[in-house]
Design a protein around this motif. Structure first.
Motif, PDB file in Angstrom:
ATOM      1  N   LEU A   1       0.828  -1.202   0.000  1.00 47.72           N
ATOM      2  CA  LEU A   1       0.000   0.000   0.000  1.00 47.72           C
ATOM      3  C   LEU A   1       0.865   1.256   0.000  1.00 47.72           C
ATOM      4  N   GLY A   2       1.950   1.208   0.775  1.00 49.35           N
ATOM      5  CA  GLY A   2       2.853   2.362   0.805  1.00 49.35           C
ATOM      6  C   GLY A   2       3.468   2.640  -0.564  1.00 49.35           C
ATOM      7  N   TYR A   3       3.950   1.585  -1.191  1.00 49.71           N
ATOM      8  CA  TYR A   3       4.541   1.751  -2.524  1.00 49.71           C
ATOM      9  C   TYR A   3       3.533   2.350  -3.486  1.00 49.71           C
ATOM     10  N   THR A   4       2.329   1.781  -3.449  1.00 48.61           N
ATOM     11  CA  THR A   4       1.357   2.167  -4.459  1.00 48.61           C
ATOM     12  C   THR A   4       0.869   3.593  -4.264  1.00 48.61           C
ATOM     13  N   MET A   5       0.692   3.993  -3.004  1.00 53.62           N
ATOM     14  CA  MET A   5       0.215   5.362  -2.777  1.00 53.62           C
ATOM     15  C   MET A   5       1.260   6.371  -3.211  1.00 53.62           C
ATOM     16  N   VAL A   6       2.526   6.081  -2.871  1.00 55.15           N
ATOM     17  CA  VAL A   6       3.586   7.020  -3.220  1.00 55.15           C
ATOM     18  C   VAL A   6       3.787   7.081  -4.727  1.00 55.15           C
ATOM     19  N   TYR A   7       3.731   5.941  -5.391  1.00 54.90           N
ATOM     20  CA  TYR A   7       3.913   5.954  -6.840  1.00 54.90           C
ATOM     21  C   TYR A   7       2.781   6.693  -7.515  1.00 54.90           C
ATOM     22  N   GLY A   8       1.584   6.506  -6.993  1.00 54.33           N
ATOM     23  CA  GLY A   8       0.430   7.168  -7.591  1.00 54.33           C
ATOM     24  C   GLY A   8       0.566   8.681  -7.554  1.00 54.33           C
ATOM     25  N   SER A  40       4.161   4.752   5.305  1.00 50.98           N
ATOM     26  CA  SER A  40       5.250   4.311   6.168  1.00 50.98           C
ATOM     27  C   SER A  40       4.716   3.692   7.456  1.00 50.98           C
ATOM     28  N   ALA A  41       3.653   4.266   7.982  1.00 51.16           N
ATOM     29  CA  ALA A  41       3.069   3.706   9.204  1.00 51.16           C
ATOM     30  C   ALA A  41       2.621   2.275   8.952  1.00 51.16           C
ATOM     31  N   LEU A  42       1.951   2.071   7.830  1.00 54.52           N
ATOM     32  CA  LEU A  42       1.488   0.725   7.501  1.00 54.52           C
ATOM     33  C   LEU A  42       2.664  -0.235   7.361  1.00 54.52           C
ATOM     34  N   ALA A  43       3.729   0.255   6.713  1.00 56.27           N
ATOM     35  CA  ALA A  43       4.910  -0.596   6.553  1.00 56.27           C
ATOM     36  C   ALA A  43       5.496  -0.936   7.912  1.00 56.27           C
ATOM     37  N   GLY A  44       5.509   0.019   8.808  1.00 53.36           N
ATOM     38  CA  GLY A  44       6.038  -0.219  10.143  1.00 53.36           C
ATOM     39  C   GLY A  44       5.262  -1.311  10.858  1.00 53.36           C
ATOM     40  N   VAL A  45       3.943  -1.229  10.757  1.00 51.80           N
ATOM     41  CA  VAL A  45       3.114  -2.279  11.371  1.00 51.80           C
ATOM     42  C   VAL A  45       3.453  -3.619  10.736  1.00 51.80           C
ATOM     43  N   MET A  79      -6.385  -2.048   6.540  1.00 50.83           N
ATOM     44  CA  MET A  79      -6.732  -1.821   5.137  1.00 50.83           C
ATOM     45  C   MET A  79      -8.117  -1.205   5.011  1.00 50.83           C
ATOM     46  N   VAL A  80      -9.019  -1.674   5.842  1.00 46.61           N
ATOM     47  CA  VAL A  80     -10.363  -1.082   5.825  1.00 46.61           C
ATOM     48  C   VAL A  80     -10.279   0.382   6.241  1.00 46.61           C
ATOM     49  N   LEU A  81      -9.485   0.650   7.277  1.00 46.05           N
ATOM     50  CA  LEU A  81      -9.308   2.020   7.750  1.00 46.05           C
ATOM     51  C   LEU A  81      -8.744   2.904   6.640  1.00 46.05           C
ATOM     52  N   LEU A  82      -7.720   2.380   5.971  1.00 46.39           N
ATOM     53  CA  LEU A  82      -7.107   3.151   4.890  1.00 46.39           C
ATOM     54  C   LEU A  82      -8.121   3.420   3.784  1.00 46.39           C
ATOM     55  N   MET A 141      -3.806  -4.454  -2.160  1.00 49.78           N
ATOM     56  CA  MET A 141      -4.293  -5.480  -1.230  1.00 49.78           C
ATOM     57  C   MET A 141      -4.408  -6.821  -1.949  1.00 49.78           C
ATOM     58  N   VAL A 142      -5.028  -6.774  -3.123  1.00 51.70           N
ATOM     59  CA  VAL A 142      -5.179  -8.011  -3.888  1.00 51.70           C
ATOM     60  C   VAL A 142      -3.817  -8.580  -4.262  1.00 51.70           C
ATOM     61  N   GLY A 143      -2.944  -7.699  -4.740  1.00 57.71           N
ATOM     62  CA  GLY A 143      -1.618  -8.134  -5.147  1.00 57.71           C
ATOM     63  C   GLY A 143      -0.856  -8.775  -4.000  1.00 57.71           C
ATOM     64  N   GLY A 144      -0.937  -8.155  -2.820  1.00 55.13           N
ATOM     65  CA  GLY A 144      -0.230  -8.685  -1.663  1.00 55.13           C
ATOM     66  C   GLY A 144      -0.689 -10.082  -1.321  1.00 55.13           C
ATOM     67  N   LEU A 145      -1.995 -10.249  -1.217  1.00 56.52           N
ATOM     68  CA  LEU A 145      -2.526 -11.566  -0.848  1.00 56.52           C
ATOM     69  C   LEU A 145      -2.175 -12.596  -1.920  1.00 56.52           C
TER      70      LEU A 145
END
Lengths: 311, 259, 304
Positions: free
Chosen positions: C26-33, C209-214, C164-167, C254-258
């Motif tokens: 999610l971090g990668y994708t948001m930043v790239y977007g 970054s927060a998500l990545a940290g978790v 993910m739901v929160l995001l 999310m889909v890609g990760g799973l």
């Protein structure tokens, strides 16, 4: 005139240096110079973001190692064969990526590099796996065996680097070099001006790969052993950093960049643990404040800082 | 036989039909203008002709005898066949010198390769290099840019950059020149000079296909005009006839001419 | 273990690790977007998150499983999230913002520089060897027959899912989210509408970054070890996940990760653990070559 004398002096001094360690460092620097020249063709001349250069170095090294160990192939035959093999690898790995855009190209080449390394590590019966191959033959020149003395390797690498550097200078000023600059500037306009963009990109990859192959062969012959962890991503980044530090596209620049980045860690041995840290900071600062490197042209600085929309 | 024959050319982008069965021809030695409101598909047509994009249907044939199929070739092949183009938004090599920009234009007409680059003793290579530089200087001279040969292309004024793009296109000695809005952004004076220059090129045997919005440039110099609207050809003919065509007037002004 | 049990177990394992990949992706994708930047240092942020978790455990002298361990576990996650958010802000401000209009090569080198710096800094601080990160949750296993699930695995699913739901809510149902999406689609127009694209970019970084940290804490707990080198490999896999789903596309990450987690789990089970990394890299290369816009399509801004 004095500058040329000085350079000649510096170049030939190591042959008389009794300190074997020092000569070895210089030999390593010459090896890196060769690698930097090769990568410079790909990244500096043709403008292709490549993060997997170590793979071609590996192909060269393992090609010679396997030929020598299995077929008794002498070094001087192995040298052009390794270059050709690595050049072919550059070409073949380049074919699928012709249409991939810039930043993705970097990741794909990184991926290729890692795949090559892991495959080499896992194919134990062929490549000796993680322990690699041992007992590779040293070069023999008219009954003089290079052995483990660094001096002849230094000489050989010097000659190779000089020849490659000369070839690169000529390339830069040729029709091919001009085509590469055009491709870097505006791929579409270049294509419409009659430049077969794919062909020139593949040429750069083939030449760059081939040079890495040369370096790989010499490396394998000098070390006598090859192991897969000599050819990792860090190496690819290191060579890229040398090219950028020296000045993207500048032939003399990248040689000097290679020298600086391979000699400096030896001088700062006490800071060895901070090596990557310093390296990282240097890269960040370099791009921020002097993207053309130490010897790059103003044109390169403009290219690295980013385009402003032209008229 | 025409130099360029476009036959039922169709290009779709997803659901949008950018070009709808366009057919027309360009005779050698003529100046043909392609006009139409914005979004009509003119640049898309250029892109198909020069091989930048591939059409879904139709064909584009170039050359009177043994014509080349442009609808299936790559841009660099089109250049080698004898086409050259300029772009709507100038696409120069800004960080290259003016001279080098023109020299790149000669690329398709040169043969120097890896061997010539590395072998320093070649007579042919040196001759080719000399020929290339002469040609470049002559073109710069014709376009009034000879004083800027060493300057970086990005430092030129807008009008000068347009002329440089033209010089680069002419460097390959093309048979067919495609110009995409060459007069856009030019002053009245510069437009006059452009028109004069195009007529002179025509007198030297060059065939020109021109996209242009300024009718004061188009009408006096064109032998033939083709009008596009929403991807379809709505009229073609000599300039005067097209100018009075009610369909053309409606397309441009949106009003129907009664009677 | 019967073949269907093996399959099921690998699916569970795969989805577990896949949840972690999704969080990082999610971090990668948001930043790239929003910036068209492949944030090479993002994997390192993930790694720092794991080490932050380790630090808390060391500082509090925790053993596994400690009393009130669930609370501690959540505390670890909170610390990692907060710490990495700050790290993300710093990185964006110091390294990337000055280079906003630079070409890809420049950004890439800078990102690699940041990555090396962080890796080495952690190595100097915590040592080069693997460090033991105890899972704070009870080590029981629940399951039927040979198929098992641990509380930790469940925790990973739940935490990842909730985040993910929160995001998703933030991005699609708040003003900030709207500003994010606007900046991602057309930064110039967003600015004209009064959106501070700089602030939005910074906060996007912080969020990712927060998500990545978790993800780091979850990953470290799952494998019980952390190493300064974890960021590189896992980062690349998460990037693969992001591209697989469609870069810039949040549900895609999310889909890609799973999906990637499943592929990896099944490869480890049916091929071998030795080759599972090659398979991940192969997926990366194949996606970039043959379907760069991913499964759900990419959503990237038009670069000025």
């Amino acid at each position: 005139m004095t500058r040329k004398l000085l350079i000649l002096l510096l170049v030939f001094l190591p042959f008389f240096d009794p300190n074997a360690y020092r000569v070895d460092v210089l030999a390593t620097a010459a090896l890196y110079a060769l690698l930097a020249l090769g990568l410079n063709i790909i990244v500096g001349f043709a403008g292709l973001l490549h993060l997997g250069y170590a793979a071609f170095f590996a192909v060269g090294a393992y090609t010679y190692a396997l030929l020598n160990l299995n077929l008794g192939c002498p070094f001087w035959v192995g040298l052009p064969v390794s270059a050709a093999a690595a050049g072919a690898a550059g070409f073949l790995l380049g074919l699928p990526v012709m249409r991939v855009r810039g930043d993705y190209l970097a990741i794909v080449t990184l991926g290729f590099g890692e795949i090559v390394r892991i495959v080499v590590t896992n194919l134990e019966e062929w490549t000796g796996g993680p322990n690699g191959l041992l007992g590779i033959g040293h070069p023999v020149f008219f009954s003089y065996n290079f052995g483990v003395d660094s001096k002849p390797y230094y000489g050989l690498l010097l000659v190779l680097a000089a020849v490659v550097a000369w070839a690169c200078s000529r390339l830069a000023r040729s029709r091919i070099g001009l085509a590469w600059v055009a491709i870097r500037e505006d791929e579409l306009a270049a294509e419409c001006s009659g430049i077969d963009v794919a062909r020139f990109k593949l040429l750069a990859l083939g030449l760059g790969g081939g040079i890495a192959g040369l370096a790989g062969c010499v490396f394998a012959a000098k070390q006598g052993t090859v192991t897969p962890d000599s050819f990792d991503f860090i190496l690819s980044v290191m060579v890229l950093a040398m090219v950028i530090l020296g000045g993207l596209g500048s032939v003399t620049g990248v040689i000097l960049g290679a020298a600086v980045l391979s000699i400096a860690p030896e001088l700062l041995r006490s800071f060895a643990i901070y090596r990557m840290l310093i390296f990282g900071i240097v890269m960040i600062l370099l791009i921020r404040f002097r993207p053309q490197g130490l010897w790059g042209t103003a044109q390169i600085r403009k290219e690295m800082k980013g385009r402003h929309v032209s008229a | 036989m025409s130099l360029l024959k476009v036959d039922r050319l169709t290009k779709r982008f997803g659901g949008v039909v950018a070009l709808d069965r366009i057919s027309f021809s360009v005779e050698r030695g003529r100046i043909v203008s392609l006009i139409g409101p914005n979004g009509a598909g003119k640049t898309t047509l250029f892109n198909c002709v020069t091989g930048v994009i591939r059409p879904e249907e139709g064909s584009i044939l170039f050359g009177e005898e043994n014509p080349d199929a442009l609808h299936r070739c790559a841009p660099h092949e089109a250049a080698r066949f004898g086409l050259a183009r300029t772009f709507q938004n100038i696409r120069l090599f800004s960080n290259m010198s003016v001279m080098d920009n023109v020299i790149v234009g000669t690329h398709a007409r040169r043969t120097a390769g890896l061997g010539e680059a590395l072998w320093p003793f070649g007579q042919e290579a040196r001759q080719e290099r000399r020929w290339v530089q002469d040609r470049a200087l002559r073109l710069l001279d014709q376009l009034g840019l000879e004083l800027f040969a060493g300057r970086l292309a990005g430092t030129l004024s807008y009008g000068q950059q347009r002329r440089l793009e033209l010089a680069r296109a002419l460097a390959s000695d093309p048979e067919l020149l495609l110009l995409d809005e060459p007069a856009a952004g030019l002053t009245y004076q510069e437009k006059q000079e452009l028109s004069g220059f195009l007529l002179e090129l025509k007198s030297r045997g060059l065939t020109i296909l021109l996209i242009e919005h300024d009718m004061k440039v188009v009408m006096p110099i064109s032998d033939w005009v083709v009008v596009l609207d929403y991807g379809a050809k709505i009229a073609e003919g000599p300039p005067k006839a097209v100018q009075d065509d009610p369909a053309v007037i409606e397309a441009y002004l949106g009003i129907r001419v009664v009677g | 273990m019967s073949s269907s049990e093996l399959f099921l177990q690998q699916v569970i394992n795969g989805l577990t690790i896949g949840s972690v990949y999704a969080l990082i992706a999610l971090g990668y994708t948001m930043v790239y977007g929003i910036m068209q930047l492949i944030n090479f240092a993002h994997g390192e942020v993930f790694m720092v998150g794991a080490y932050l978790g380790l630090s808390v455990i060391l500082a509090a002298g925790l053993q596994a499983p400690a009393a009130g361990s669930l609370a501690w576990f959540l505390f670890l996650i909170a610390v990692a999230a907060a710490g990495c958010a700050v790290l993300g802000l710093i990185i964006e401000r110091v390294a990337y913002r000055p280079l906003r209009r630079a070409p890809k090569l420049s950004l890439l080198i800078t990102a690699i520089g940041v990555s090396f710096f962080l890796q080495n800094a952690v190595m100097i601080g915590y040592g080069a060897q693997d460090r033991y990160l105890p899972s704070l949750l009870p080590a029981v296993t629940w399951g039927k027959g040979a198929v098992t699930v641990t509380p930790l695995q469940l925790m990973i699913f739940v935490v990842a899912f909730l985040l993910m739901v929160l995001l998703h809510r933030i991005v699609y149902a708040t003003g900030f989210g709207r500003a994010m999406r606007a900046s991602a689609q057309d930064p110039l127009a967003a600015r004209l509408m009064g959106i501070s694209v700089d602030k939005v970019t910074a906060l996007t970084f912080a969020l990712g970054s927060a998500l990545a940290g978790v993800g780091g804490v979850l990953f470290g707990s799952h494998y019980s070890t952390v190493n300064f080198h974890d960021g590189y490999l896992t980062g690349l896999k998460a990037f693969t996940a992001a591209v697989l789903g469609g870069i810039g596309n949040i549900p895609g990450a999310m889909v890609g990760g799973l999906l990637l987690g499943l592929i990896e789990g099944l490869s480890a089970g049916y091929v071998s653990t030795q080759w599972k990394n090659v398979i991940a890299f192969a997926v990366l290369v194949l996606v970039l070559l043959f379907r760069p816009r991913g499964l759900l399509g990419e959503r990237v801004a038009e670069r000025a």
